[in-house]
Design a protein around this motif. Structure first.
Motif, mmCIF file in Angstrom:
data_model
loop_
_atom_site.group_PDB
_atom_site.id
_atom_site.type_symbol
_atom_site.label_atom_id
_atom_site.label_comp_id
_atom_site.label_asym_id
_atom_site.label_seq_id
_atom_site.Cartn_x
_atom_site.Cartn_y
_atom_site.Cartn_z
ATOM 1 N N ILE A 51 -30.371 -9.961 3.162
ATOM 2 C CA ILE A 51 -29.095 -9.498 3.740
ATOM 3 C C ILE A 51 -27.960 -10.356 3.189
ATOM 4 C CG2 ILE A 51 -27.764 -9.224 5.859
ATOM 5 C CD1 ILE A 51 -30.369 -8.669 7.318
ATOM 6 N N ARG A 52 -28.219 -11.658 3.125
ATOM 7 C CA ARG A 52 -27.200 -12.561 2.582
ATOM 8 C C ARG A 52 -26.844 -12.199 1.149
ATOM 9 N NH1 ARG A 52 -28.590 -18.739 4.217
ATOM 10 N NH2 ARG A 52 -28.242 -18.557 6.447
ATOM 11 N N MET A 53 -27.882 -11.951 0.351
ATOM 12 C CA MET A 53 -27.612 -11.641 -1.060
ATOM 13 C C MET A 53 -26.792 -10.373 -1.198
ATOM 14 S SD MET A 53 -30.755 -12.650 -3.482
ATOM 15 C CE MET A 53 -31.947 -11.609 -2.731
ATOM 16 N N ILE A 54 -27.138 -9.354 -0.390
ATOM 17 C CA ILE A 54 -26.373 -8.105 -0.456
ATOM 18 C C ILE A 54 -24.917 -8.380 -0.108
ATOM 19 C CG2 ILE A 54 -26.062 -5.850 0.621
ATOM 20 C CD1 ILE A 54 -29.080 -5.718 0.986
ATOM 21 N N MET A 55 -24.717 -9.140 0.961
ATOM 22 C CA MET A 55 -23.346 -9.441 1.395
ATOM 23 C C MET A 55 -22.603 -10.250 0.333
ATOM 24 S SD MET A 55 -22.763 -8.047 4.178
ATOM 25 C CE MET A 55 -23.608 -7.235 5.491
ATOM 26 N N LEU A 56 -23.284 -11.232 -0.244
ATOM 27 C CA LEU A 56 -22.637 -12.085 -1.241
ATOM 28 C C LEU A 56 -22.234 -11.274 -2.462
ATOM 29 C CD1 LEU A 56 -24.852 -15.293 -1.142
ATOM 30 C CD2 LEU A 56 -22.539 -15.053 -0.330
ATOM 31 N N GLU A 57 -23.142 -10.406 -2.917
ATOM 32 C CA GLU A 57 -22.808 -9.645 -4.128
ATOM 33 C C GLU A 57 -21.703 -8.638 -3.854
ATOM 34 O OE1 GLU A 57 -23.607 -10.603 -7.090
ATOM 35 O OE2 GLU A 57 -24.691 -12.150 -6.012
ATOM 36 N N LEU A 58 -21.712 -8.028 -2.666
ATOM 37 C CA LEU A 58 -20.603 -7.128 -2.320
ATOM 38 C C LEU A 58 -19.294 -7.904 -2.305
ATOM 39 C CD1 LEU A 58 -21.964 -4.827 0.532
ATOM 40 C CD2 LEU A 58 -21.390 -4.181 -1.782
ATOM 41 N N SER A 59 -19.371 -9.110 -1.766
ATOM 42 C CA SER A 59 -18.176 -9.938 -1.699
ATOM 43 C C SER A 59 -17.696 -10.313 -3.100
ATOM 44 C CB SER A 59 -18.494 -11.193 -0.893
ATOM 45 O OG SER A 59 -17.328 -11.850 -0.535
ATOM 46 N N ARG A 60 -18.655 -10.531 -4.001
ATOM 47 C CA ARG A 60 -18.280 -10.842 -5.381
ATOM 48 C C ARG A 60 -17.555 -9.651 -6.011
ATOM 49 N NH1 ARG A 60 -20.576 -14.666 -8.276
ATOM 50 N NH2 ARG A 60 -22.401 -14.636 -6.945
ATOM 51 N N ILE A 61 -18.083 -8.443 -5.763
ATOM 52 C CA ILE A 61 -17.417 -7.263 -6.304
ATOM 53 C C ILE A 61 -15.997 -7.173 -5.744
ATOM 54 C CG2 ILE A 61 -17.491 -4.755 -6.515
ATOM 55 C CD1 ILE A 61 -20.515 -4.940 -6.082
ATOM 56 N N ALA A 62 -15.863 -7.389 -4.435
ATOM 57 C CA ALA A 62 -14.541 -7.283 -3.800
ATOM 58 C C ALA A 62 -13.567 -8.272 -4.424
ATOM 59 C CB ALA A 62 -14.658 -7.527 -2.301
ATOM 60 N N SER A 63 -14.062 -9.497 -4.657
ATOM 61 C CA SER A 63 -13.191 -10.527 -5.232
ATOM 62 C C SER A 63 -12.779 -10.177 -6.651
ATOM 63 C CB SER A 63 -13.914 -11.870 -5.209
ATOM 64 O OG SER A 63 -13.207 -12.813 -5.953
ATOM 65 N N HIS A 64 -13.748 -9.745 -7.458
ATOM 66 C CA HIS A 64 -13.429 -9.387 -8.843
ATOM 67 C C HIS A 64 -12.504 -8.175 -8.891
ATOM 68 C CE1 HIS A 64 -15.662 -12.469 -10.507
ATOM 69 N NE2 HIS A 64 -16.819 -11.896 -10.750
ATOM 70 N N LEU A 65 -12.716 -7.239 -7.956
ATOM 71 C CA LEU A 65 -11.845 -6.062 -7.924
ATOM 72 C C LEU A 65 -10.409 -6.483 -7.694
ATOM 73 C CD1 LEU A 65 -13.737 -3.374 -5.830
ATOM 74 C CD2 LEU A 65 -13.017 -3.173 -8.173
ATOM 75 N N LEU A 66 -10.201 -7.321 -6.695
ATOM 76 C CA LEU A 66 -8.833 -7.719 -6.407
ATOM 77 C C LEU A 66 -8.267 -8.542 -7.546
ATOM 78 C CD1 LEU A 66 -6.992 -7.548 -3.638
ATOM 79 C CD2 LEU A 66 -6.785 -9.889 -4.353
ATOM 80 N N TRP A 67 -9.095 -9.358 -8.169
ATOM 81 C CA TRP A 67 -8.628 -10.119 -9.328
ATOM 82 C C TRP A 67 -8.153 -9.151 -10.418
ATOM 83 C CZ3 TRP A 67 -10.601 -9.496 -14.192
ATOM 84 C CH2 TRP A 67 -9.963 -10.274 -15.163
#
Lengths: 343, 198
Positions: A51-67
């Protein structure tokens, strides 16, 4: 933030940490629970880790998207900014369903996560990943070969391999300069080894290379989430519940690997004696915490190593000899969040 | 002369390439003309907050045992628990309880650790007032329930991504009463039992 941590218990401090890097919130929470977890040797169930990994990778996508959105907007194209917000919104909808809030999740706990995933969440997460992969292609079509974009970023803000290492850079900044260094591969934390994924890197070291690394990382993260959805022990939460009912009280589905948390931390969780440094690969680079505990409920010292702060130090060298207009492109490509620079 | 001509040639080639790539980009932009807007027209349409949404806190006076765990897990020890020890029944008697929502960050720690579940999160998120002191809710105000978005005839309720049916990516495409993604555990059990019987 470091001083606040010294008179808060870990549970009290958790809601604060999403303010360091407010665009990659899950990572700040991950490091905040990882540090005392490793010091106190708290086990993490496999399901919780997934669950953590899924959340972390989604968060990574969100961060890169905003970047991506802000970087392109800095250079002068406003359209992709709105496109990335559309997709980012979906990630935050998923986060809201699972954690209760869009940005300030307070989801990670010592020994697991706060709650299991809601019904149907994994289905929608899968939907989202397929959708996102398509959209990344769309961004690339829009941006990558655009002649104006190319002229603005190609060869601008160059940093060589040696310089990148000497300045202590991390994350896409380092990887774009030809160093294959990703803490997910290096440190083997969580269960990243069980996923099949490739490290994304480039050798040019300019703004364009950093752009490529981040866009490719978005794709890679989508694929990682899709794999994690398939491999998560117990499958979706509704399936897990059904199996538990079918299996009765002594079924294997009640074992530790299928829990979302090993043991709920008590409000008086004590940080044990000892000191150590724990790090995770945040979207911006290496996010670390140096923790000193002295067997009390408060940590004695909580030193944060934010990637943004250290990546920002290289800016004076990058802009030397450049035009004023290039500063925006360079600063944008460094990907800093002032929340963690001045934490 | 040849140098000049080749320069002109290169320039023309560059220009054609640039035009090609810009056209490619514009194709993406124009493709959006046949897509539905994804924005939510707020006062007329509202998103239904998720089930776990952490909005204003609801408090049940009678359930509270004045243990003050909510104060201890709160990042800033915000809840004010006013109690007195009653020697006759040998119990703490709660006199009043208040939370200042101008200061609360809705982290939900108090709700998670409350031993008697007298605290819970509502879906109320629009708390603006003209005076910040009005946000200091006492136990009476904390006991009120918010109105539901789905009950408001003036509002078209929309669901968030995680609650849409499988394959649907935006809320305008389906009615909010349509079934969301994922089976219920009951259905999985039923289908498993049918399989084992046959």
């Amino acid at each position: 933030m470091e001083k606040i941590a010294e008179n808060r218990t870990i549970i009290q401090y958790l809601p604060y940490v999403t303010r360091w890097d407010y665009l990659a919130t899950m990572f700040t929470e991950a490091i905040t629970v990882n540090a005392p977890e490793k010091l106190a040797d708290v086990p993490v169930p496999r399901r919780a880790s997934y669950i953590r990994m899924i959340m972390l990778e989604l968060s990574r996508i969100a961060s890169h998207l905003l970047w991506l959105g802000t970087f392109i907007a800095d250079i002068g194209a406003q359209t992709p900014f709105f496109y990335v917000f559309r997709e980012r919104e979906m990630i935050y909808d998923l986060f809201e369903a699972a954690t209760g809030m869009r940005m300030m999740h307070n989801y990670f706990r010592i020994g697991g996560v706060a709650a299991d995933l809601p019904y149907g969440w994994l289905d929608k997460c899968e939907d989202y990943c397929h959708y996102q992969l398509e959209k990344v292609d769309e961004y690339e079509k829009l941006i990558t070969n655009n002649p104006i974009f190319r002229k603005r970023v190609e060869g601008v803000g160059k940093i060589t391999r040696e310089e990148a290492i000497n300045w202590g850079l991390s994350g896409p900044m380092l990887r774009a300069s030809g160093v294959k260094w990703d803490l997910r591969k290096v440190d083997h934390y969580e269960l990243y080894d069980e996923l099949d994924w490739e490290l994304q890197w480039a050798t040019e070291g300019d703004c364009l290379a950093r752009y490529f690394v981040r866009v490719r990382e978005m794709r890679e993260s989508c694929k990682m989430v899709l794999q994690a959805i398939k491999q998560i022990p117990g499958g979706s939460y509704e399936n897990l519940e059904a199996q538990r009912v079918l299996g009765g009280p002594k079924s294997e589905w009640n074992s530790i690997d299928y829990q979302f948390i090993s043991k709920k931390p008590s409000p008086t969780f004590k940080v044990p004696n000892g000191e150590h440094y724990v790090r995770v690969e945040a979207p911006k680079g290496e996010l670390g915490v140096y923790l000193i505990g002295e067997n009390s409920v408060f940590p004695w010292r909580w030193k944060i190593r934010p990637p943004g702060f250290i990546n920002l130090q290289v800016l004076p060298q990058l802009v030397r000899g450049m035009k004023i207009a290039d500063i925006m492109a360079i600063l944008g490509s460094v990907d800093i969040i002032m929340g963690e620079v001045d934490r | 002369m040849m140098k000049f001509l080749s320069k002109v040639g290169d320039y023309a080639k560059d220009a054609v390439q640039a035009a090609k790539y810009i056209a490619q980009g514009m194709a993406v932009t124009f493709d959006h003309m046949q897509r539905r807007p994804i924005t939510v027209r707020y006062p007329y349409e509202k998103l239904i907050p998720s089930e776990r949404f952490r909005g204003r806190i609801h408090f049940e006076f009678d359930k509270c045992i004045s243990c003050e765990v909510c104060v201890r897990v709160c990042p800033i020890n915000l809840p004010v628990v006013d109690w007195e020890y009653n020697a006759e029944i040998k119990k703490k008697e709660l006199k009043s309880y208040s939370i200042d929502f101008g200061v609360c960050i809705f982290c939900g720690n108090c709700v998670e650790y409350c031993p008697t579940n007298c605290l819970s999160m509502t879906e109320e998120y629009d708390l603006s007032t003209f005076d910040r002191h009005e946000l200091n809710f006492d136990n009476v105000a904390l006991g009120r329930l918010p109105t539901k978005v789905t009950d408001d005839p003036m509002v078209t309720p929309l669901r968030e991504l995680a609650y849409l049916p499988k394959g649907v990516m935006e809320p305008h495409a389906v009615d909010h009463t349509e079934r969301r993604a994922g089976k219920l555990p009951v259905e999985i059990i039923e289908s498993a039992q049918e399989q084992s019987e046959s």
